[in-house]
Design a protein around this motif. Structure first.
Motif, PDB file in Angstrom:
ATOM      1  N   TRP A   1      -1.641   7.417  -7.002  1.00 48.37           N
ATOM      2  CA  TRP A   1      -2.160   8.675  -6.480  1.00 48.37           C
ATOM      3  C   TRP A   1      -3.607   8.929  -6.575  1.00 48.37           C
ATOM      4  O   TRP A   1      -4.269   8.790  -7.593  1.00 48.37           O
ATOM      5  N   ILE A   2      -4.151   9.562  -5.593  1.00 50.93           N
ATOM      6  CA  ILE A   2      -5.627  10.034  -5.886  1.00 50.93           C
ATOM      7  C   ILE A   2      -5.365  11.547  -5.243  1.00 50.93           C
ATOM      8  O   ILE A   2      -5.102  11.934  -4.373  1.00 50.93           O
TER       9      ILE A   2
ATOM     10  N   LEU B   1      -3.960  19.394  -3.110  1.00 47.84           N
ATOM     11  CA  LEU B   1      -4.559  18.309  -4.261  1.00 47.84           C
ATOM     12  C   LEU B   1      -4.336  16.880  -4.092  1.00 47.84           C
ATOM     13  O   LEU B   1      -4.970  16.162  -4.612  1.00 47.84           O
ATOM     14  N   VAL B   2      -3.114  16.598  -3.377  1.00 51.36           N
ATOM     15  CA  VAL B   2      -2.950  15.261  -3.079  1.00 51.36           C
ATOM     16  C   VAL B   2      -3.599  14.707  -1.920  1.00 51.36           C
ATOM     17  O   VAL B   2      -3.335  15.063  -0.865  1.00 51.36           O
ATOM     18  N   GLU B   3      -4.647  13.689  -2.021  1.00 51.56           N
ATOM     19  CA  GLU B   3      -5.285  13.016  -0.779  1.00 51.56           C
ATOM     20  C   GLU B   3      -4.637  11.843  -0.403  1.00 51.56           C
ATOM     21  O   GLU B   3      -4.537  11.746   0.731  1.00 51.56           O
ATOM     22  N   THR B   4      -3.990  10.637  -1.284  1.00 52.13           N
ATOM     23  CA  THR B   4      -3.789   9.519  -0.952  1.00 52.13           C
ATOM     24  C   THR B   4      -2.752   9.273  -1.916  1.00 52.13           C
ATOM     25  O   THR B   4      -2.986   9.335  -3.092  1.00 52.13           O
ATOM     26  N   ILE B   5      -1.641   8.387  -1.422  1.00 57.17           N
ATOM     27  CA  ILE B   5      -0.959   7.903  -2.371  1.00 57.17           C
ATOM     28  C   ILE B   5      -0.878   6.354  -1.790  1.00 57.17           C
ATOM     29  O   ILE B   5      -0.418   6.211  -0.736  1.00 57.17           O
ATOM     30  N   ILE B   6      -0.880   5.099  -2.677  1.00 57.63           N
ATOM     31  CA  ILE B   6      -0.670   3.953  -2.062  1.00 57.63           C
ATOM     32  C   ILE B   6       0.250   3.109  -2.695  1.00 57.63           C
ATOM     33  O   ILE B   6       0.458   3.221  -3.917  1.00 57.63           O
ATOM     34  N   ALA B   7       1.237   2.632  -2.049  1.00 56.75           N
ATOM     35  CA  ALA B   7       2.073   1.898  -2.314  1.00 56.75           C
ATOM     36  C   ALA B   7       1.473   0.415  -2.836  1.00 56.75           C
ATOM     37  O   ALA B   7       1.262  -0.170  -2.034  1.00 56.75           O
ATOM     38  N   LEU B   8       1.711   0.257  -4.092  1.00 54.38           N
ATOM     39  CA  LEU B   8       1.211  -1.246  -4.576  1.00 54.38           C
ATOM     40  C   LEU B   8       2.354  -2.318  -4.215  1.00 54.38           C
ATOM     41  O   LEU B   8       3.611  -2.109  -4.460  1.00 54.38           O
ATOM     42  N   PRO B   9       1.893  -3.558  -4.486  1.00 55.01           N
ATOM     43  CA  PRO B   9       2.844  -4.803  -4.542  1.00 55.01           C
ATOM     44  C   PRO B   9       3.646  -4.666  -5.826  1.00 55.01           C
ATOM     45  O   PRO B   9       2.918  -3.901  -6.692  1.00 55.01           O
TER      46      PRO B   9
END
Length: 646
Positions: free
Chosen positions: A409-410, A387-395
């Motif tokens: 999280w996407i 179910l986890v497609e993408t995780i983006i670490a933000l500034p």
């Protein structure tokens, strides 16, 4: 009427200045109960202004007929709400003002009137009248043009949130906790919707459902709806998102309801979207139980405890796969992963088109909890179910009240073939632009930087800032290694004191106690190995004196000697088993197995960004540091010399 120009912040400041008369008569902690409902009232009034006379005429014509009056008035107002009063803010008058205002509010349709009930606006009106300010305040607001054609819903949402931030700053409350900065909203919305561009193009006017379980003032919902409306410039008929949301705080819920009352669906302009905005705790009182959605967005509060929802959450967890929270429960100090599971449970089934979700979280859901803990089991369930497609670490420094690291999280249950069983990690921590400080918000993700992140996401490749990883990469097994007991016995006074206070010792007769003390005292100060206690006790019990006193070397006495004089020592000889065999230095506990697969070791999952994006930076050279120190010393000496010469 005054026309607004410029940013939402300036427009909100204009509203704020019109409430300066409140100072002195009201505490600043009460300002939001006055300013927000008056702003909402004026917004609704401006929206209804073009059809006001027509609605009143329709009411007079049909009020005594058998026709469904509510339907007629909604159609006439061209909104799912209306007002049949003869009054407006501009015509309430300076006599009988409160009575006229109460009449005005009472003649709103039920869905609009409920907004002011959530603010307990009736009590506020009474207090304003007693302070002699009611006429002044509503006259101030009557001069402000808040018509949707002048201020689109996105701008109006910005105004609401700016005002709420002002209230939060005034009273040092967490009013901004639920607010998601616009740059993050735009990024999350684009990541959620852009992958379905081809589907939107192939199916003009496609209708899809949208859900936010922590909707606040409705920023996420509004942005997503505006985002797909923008497709109208590309396709003949843009897709339609039907919004659904739930909000805990009554006043914030009221703001969102007001926004949705004014929004209209092109294919169904009379539809009341405010009915889809529910109030209450999503965790303990899911207002959309059993429903699923094509798109989900959420920014749950960071680090919020869930103890108030504890009973309901635990009951939901006990349902297992039949509930929303079956995989596991996190520590009660942080509810983030409960919302993560909740969103996953709300994804539309693949057979009905599937679902995607975007959720903003702190770093803790990536790594909190050891193997087999609630947090790890939640990650395990999400990853093993793909179910986890993408995780983006933000500034950092993107949010108004915190500068902590955040992650987007996407989730998706309809991954493209090339993404199946993979998770994309994107390191966007360096993609930011400085701005003038707004609380803790010192940075934004600019339009160009947002496009850069979207391009990396769409490409789905492995490079410096993006990694495509098999989900199993994040898994591990925790095994239990047992070591033998290594102990020595120190026959000192402290040990003797422990012995004489031991329950086994106290059960001995005074004669037997004297016997053992006489046997131990000559050995005072000596250090023995672990097996000495048993040998000593059995040898002593064989003496003639022991036989005369009927002294026995019992197992409980030997244990008491070990407990009293024993000290763990990694350098001591290992203890042998009953057969005199040495126990190995280390061995696996084969009973320590995973509850789900039954294999040795407990399965855990952890997502560690540093592991995949760490870049080694060599330490500075010593002579460079020395040169810098000498320069600083010279500057200090110069400053001291200057002070001394004065």
């Amino acid at each position: 009427m005054n026309d607004f120009t410029g940013s939402a912040a300036l427009q909100a400041d204009f509203i704020w200045k019109n409430a300066e008369d409140l100072w002195g008569d009201f505490k600043h902690t009460d300002f939001r109960k006055i300013i927000l409902p008056f702003t909402l009232l004026r917004r609704l009034e401006c929206a209804l202004e073009p059809t006001r006379e027509a609605v009143r005429d329709a009411y007079s014509l049909f009020k005594d007929s058998d026709i469904e009056l509510d339907t007629v008035l909604r159609s006439t107002a061209i909104y799912p709400f209306y007002n049949t009063s003869e009054y407006s803010l501009a015509t309430l008058g300076n006599s009988k003002t409160r009575r006229n205002l109460e009449d005005y509010l009472a003649l709103f349709s039920d869905n609009a009137r409920a907004i002011f009930e959530e603010f307990e606006f009736g009590n506020t009106v009474i207090r304003l009248e007693k302070a002699g300010l009611l006429y002044k305040i509503f006259q101030n607001f009557a001069k402000i043009d808040l018509h949707p054609d002048v201020l689109p819903d996105r701008v109006m949402s910005n105004i609401y949130e700016h005002l709420i931030r002002r209230f939060g700053a005034e009273v040092n409350e967490g009013a901004e906790d639920f607010m998601t900065p616009r740059d993050i909203v735009h990024l999350a919305t684009a990541l959620l919707l852009d992958p379905d561009d081809a589907q939107f193009e192939a199916s003009p006017g496609l209708i899809r459902t949208l859900y936010d379980p922590t909707c606040g003032t409705g920023g996420f919902l509004t942005d997503a709806m505006n985002h797909v409306a923008g497709y109208g410039s590309h396709y003949k008929i843009p897709p339609v998102l039907v919004p659904h949301g739930q909000e805990l705080e009554p006043e914030t819920h009221a703001v969102c309801v007001a926004g949705m009352l004014i929004r209209r669906l092109e294919f169904d302009p009379g539809r009341d979207l405010s009915k889809n905005i529910r109030q209450g705790s999503t965790l303990s009182n899911d207002q959309f139980a059993g429903e699923r959605f094509h798109y989900c967005l959420s920014n749950p509060p960071f680090g919020k405890k869930w103890e108030k929802d504890k009973k309901a959450v635990e009951d939901e967890h006990e349902k297992g796969e039949l509930g929303r929270l079956g995989p596991g429960l996190p520590k009660i100090s942080d509810s983030s992963m409960l919302f993560l599971m909740h969103l996953a449970s709300k994804l539309e089934l693949p057979a009905n088109g599937g679902g995607r979700a975007a959720i903003v979280l702190s770093g803790s859901p990536l790594f909190n909890g050891a193997a087999a803990s609630g947090e790890s089991e939640i990650r395990r369930w999400l990853l093993e179910n793909d179910l986890v497609e993408t995780i983006i670490a933000l500034p950092t420094d993107l949010f108004f009240r915190t500068n902590i690291a955040t992650y987007l999280w996407i989730l998706s249950n309809k991954k493209l073939e090339q993404r199946k069983e993979k998770v994309q990690l994107i390191n966007a921590t360096s993609l930011w632009t400085s701005i003038k400080n707004e609380g803790n918000k010192r940075r934004i993700v600019s339009d160009d930087q947002r496009c850069q992140i979207l391009d990396m996401y769409a490409a789905g490749e492995t490079d410096k800032l993006s990694k495509m990883l098999d989900y199993r990469t994040f898994g591990y097994r925790r095994i239990k290694v047992l070591r033998p007991l290594r102990m020595k016995l120190i026959l000192d006074q402290e040990g003797l004191d422990r012995l004489v206070s031991d329950s086994t010792w106290l059960k001995l007769s005074s004669a037997h106690q004297s016997f053992w003390l006489d046997a131990i005292k000559p050995l005072s100060g000596q250090t023995k190995d672990y097996n000495w206690a048993e040998t000593f006790a059995k040898d002593a019990a064989k003496s003639d004196k022991a036989k005369a006193l009927k002294v026995k070397a019992t197992k409980t006495l030997i244990t008491a000697l070990i407990t009293a004089f024993g000290h763990k020592d990694p350098e001591a000889e290992p203890v042998t088993d009953a057969n005199g065999e040495l126990v190995p230095d280390a061995y696996l506990d084969e009973s320590f197995t995973d509850a789900r697969d039954g294999l040795l070791g407990r399965v855990g999952y952890e997502i560690n960004f540093n592991r995949f994006f760490y870049q080694y930076e060599p330490p500075r050279k010593l002579h460079d540091i020395d040169d810098e120190l000498k320069q600083v010393e010279a500057e200090i000496a110069a400053l001291l010399a200057e002070v001394a010469s004065e």
